[in-house]
Write an enzyme that holds these catalytic residues in place. Structure first.
Site, short mmCIF file in Angstrom:
data_model
loop_
_atom_site.label_atom_id
_atom_site.label_comp_id
_atom_site.label_asym_id
_atom_site.label_seq_id
_atom_site.Cartn_x
_atom_site.Cartn_y
_atom_site.Cartn_z
N ASP A 147 -4.18 85.50 -40.88
CA ASP A 147 -4.41 84.96 -42.22
C ASP A 147 -4.26 83.45 -42.19
O ASP A 147 -3.32 82.90 -41.58
CB ASP A 147 -3.40 85.54 -43.21
CG ASP A 147 -3.69 86.98 -43.57
OD1 ASP A 147 -4.88 87.36 -43.57
OD2 ASP A 147 -2.73 87.73 -43.84
N ASP A 162 -3.90 90.97 -37.23
CA ASP A 162 -4.18 90.38 -38.53
C ASP A 162 -3.93 88.88 -38.43
O ASP A 162 -2.86 88.45 -37.97
CB ASP A 162 -3.25 91.00 -39.59
CG ASP A 162 -3.61 90.57 -40.99
OD1 ASP A 162 -4.80 90.35 -41.26
OD2 ASP A 162 -2.70 90.45 -41.83
N ARG A 185 -9.90 95.26 -34.51
CA ARG A 185 -9.37 95.42 -35.86
C ARG A 185 -10.38 96.19 -36.70
O ARG A 185 -11.56 95.88 -36.73
CB ARG A 185 -9.11 94.04 -36.49
CG ARG A 185 -8.94 94.02 -38.01
CD ARG A 185 -7.57 94.54 -38.41
NE ARG A 185 -7.45 94.61 -39.86
CZ ARG A 185 -6.98 93.64 -40.64
NH1 ARG A 185 -6.63 92.48 -40.11
NH2 ARG A 185 -6.88 93.80 -41.94
N ARG A 229 -2.96 97.85 -38.31
CA ARG A 229 -4.00 97.02 -37.70
C ARG A 229 -3.53 96.54 -36.33
O ARG A 229 -2.34 96.33 -36.11
CB ARG A 229 -4.33 95.83 -38.58
CG ARG A 229 -3.19 94.85 -38.73
CD ARG A 229 -3.10 94.23 -40.09
NE ARG A 229 -2.77 95.19 -41.13
CZ ARG A 229 -2.56 94.84 -42.40
NH1 ARG A 229 -2.66 93.58 -42.76
NH2 ARG A 229 -2.27 95.74 -43.30
N GLU A 279 -28.80 64.13 -38.31
CA GLU A 279 -27.59 64.81 -38.77
C GLU A 279 -26.87 65.45 -37.59
O GLU A 279 -25.64 65.38 -37.49
CB GLU A 279 -27.94 65.88 -39.81
CG GLU A 279 -28.45 65.34 -41.13
CD GLU A 279 -29.96 65.18 -41.18
OE1 GLU A 279 -30.51 65.16 -42.29
OE2 GLU A 279 -30.60 65.05 -40.11
#
Length: 273
Positions: free
Chosen positions: A215, A213, A201, A210, A73
């Protein structure tokens, strides 16, 4: 997508769990189905517009012969990643590793692992409203580009925007990124959280200030609903500070749930404001 197929390449290697396998070695049979656009090569007869399958075979042979892994694998993963990182035209690869002499103490023809791996197009939102805001956004881009299996392919201009939510705080600097990555969605999430942590953060207040950030907005056209990760990001249609920079680099990307382009969602949000 067009394919180049390499079938049953025989290579001698030393992969396996048992000590005898590491000492004596054995035969491995490798097949590769390689996905890319061969149209230009077919029209120009130019090898540079395709893959040199002789070179592909040598890359596989060298990896199998010089490295050692416990599991086939792992060997399959390493072959797929090596090919995808070595050959820029390659979009995805299906790799089969056969182990005909596996020491399993029963009669059989072979044991094999087959995997499919490839590049994924992802859109990210980045933002900061503490300290050197531009520096933190640039830091995120640099850290992503430093990864062997990820490359930033487009960056929007940075926009100064009002903070989102009810917490009183400084103005944000926001941007959007297009990246190509070999990482799975969960692996990418782990990576972005790690970059945020490097930027100090702290998650003390929901929608609070912050340093950085990041996302994940879209990952190909996948829809993922897991406890710690939801893609597409559920807040996309509500956030002008996300849609505006995203529209600059991917205006016609279509939301896989709402079936609306980024620019359409931005126009609707502004019209309903």
């Amino acid at each position: 997508m067009d394919q180049i197929i390499i079938k049953d390449l025989e290579v001698f290697g030393y992969h396996g769990v048992f000590e005898e396998e590491a000492l004596l070695g054995q035969k491995f049979i490798i097949s590769a189905r390689l996905f890319l656009d061969t149209r230009k090569a077919g029209k120009t007869d130019d090898l540079k517009e395709s893959l040199d399958y002789g070179e592909v075979c040598q890359v596989i042979k060298k990896l199998v012969e010089t490295e050692r892994y416990m599991l086939i694998e792992r060997l399959a993963e390493e072959i797929a990643e090596k090919l995808l990182l070595t050959f820029p035209l390659l979009q995805s690869a299906e790799i089969t590793v056969k182990k005909p002499w596996a020491p399993v103490l029963v009669t059989m023809d072979t044991v094999a692992v087959k995997i499919s791996r490839g590049w994924h197009k992802v859109y990210l939102s980045i933002g900061s409203n503490m300290g050197d805001r531009e520096g933190y956004l640039d830091f995120a881009i640099d850290r992503l580009n430093a990864l062997a299996d990820t490359k930033v392919t487009a960056v929007s201009d940075y926009l100064e925007t009002e903070p989102y939510g009810e917490v009183e705080q400084d103005m944000f600097l926001n941007g959007a990124l297009e990246i190509e990555t070999l990482k799975t969605p969960q692996e990418l999430l782990e990576t972005t959280l790690g970059i945020e942590k490097e930027a100090h953060r702290e998650r003390l207040v929901h929608w609070g200030p912050r340093t950085l950030d990041i996302d994940i907005l879209f990952y190909d056209d996948k829809v993922i609903m897991e406890d710690n990760l939801k893609i597409p990001h559920v807040e996309i249609p509500k956030r002008e500070f996300v849609l505006e920079p995203l529209a600059a680099i991917a205006p016609y990307f279509v939301h896989p749930v709402f079936h609306k382009s980024v620019v359409t969602m931005l126009e609707e949000l502004r019209n309903n404001a």
